[in-house]
Design an enzyme around this catalytic site. Structure first.
Site, short mmCIF file in Angstrom:
data_model
loop_
_atom_site.label_atom_id
_atom_site.label_comp_id
_atom_site.label_asym_id
_atom_site.label_seq_id
_atom_site.Cartn_x
_atom_site.Cartn_y
_atom_site.Cartn_z
N ASN A 110 36.39 -31.06 46.59
CA ASN A 110 35.74 -30.24 47.62
C ASN A 110 35.53 -30.99 48.93
O ASN A 110 34.95 -30.45 49.86
CB ASN A 110 34.42 -29.67 47.11
CG ASN A 110 33.43 -30.73 46.72
OD1 ASN A 110 33.79 -31.88 46.45
ND2 ASN A 110 32.16 -30.38 46.68
N CYS A 111 36.00 -32.21 49.04
CA CYS A 111 35.89 -33.02 50.26
C CYS A 111 36.89 -32.54 51.30
O CYS A 111 38.09 -32.38 50.99
CB CYS A 111 36.13 -34.49 49.90
SG CYS A 111 36.36 -35.57 51.31
#
Length: 115
Positions: free
Chosen positions: A9-10
């Site tokens: 999710n970065c």
């Protein structure tokens, strides 16, 4: 074989993955949260990139450390923090042809992958 280490999710990981996919670079993604991380892997990162470079001081996980924890950080305590909170590892780390690279910049990836 190219391996990318990070958390999915970065935003930086998303950009790096998009770059690799757009440039037809085959890679394996190692998700710290799903696939785990070992002390040996962290030690490899430290040996190749330097422990202070691997530690992400910009993230919320690092900022949540106490002032005392931050002021007494050394290689051993940093390793323990990264084992406990892999989100504190700067992202992405890529291993390509036995070389280690940290972060994502398109120009750097152009050099690495010859795009």
């Amino acid at each position: 074989m190219t391996i990318m280490y990070g958390i999915p999710n970065c935003d930086t990981i998303k950009k790096a993955k998009k770059y690799l996919n757009d440039n037809n670079v085959e890679f394996t993604f190692h998700d710290y949260r799903k696939d785990g991380i070992s002390a040996d892997l962290i030690e490899q990162f430290f040996a190749q990139l330097g422990w202070e470079n691997v530690l992400n001081k910009r993230g919320t996980t690092y900022r949540a450390l106490t002032d005392e924890q931050k002021s007494t950080l050394d290689e051993n305590s940093a390793k323990q923090h990264l084992l406990d909170s892999p989100a504190m590892i700067k992202r992405p780390i890529i291993i390509h042809k036995e070389h280690y690279y940290l972060g994502f910049k398109a120009a750097q990836y152009d050099e690495i992958f010859g795009a």
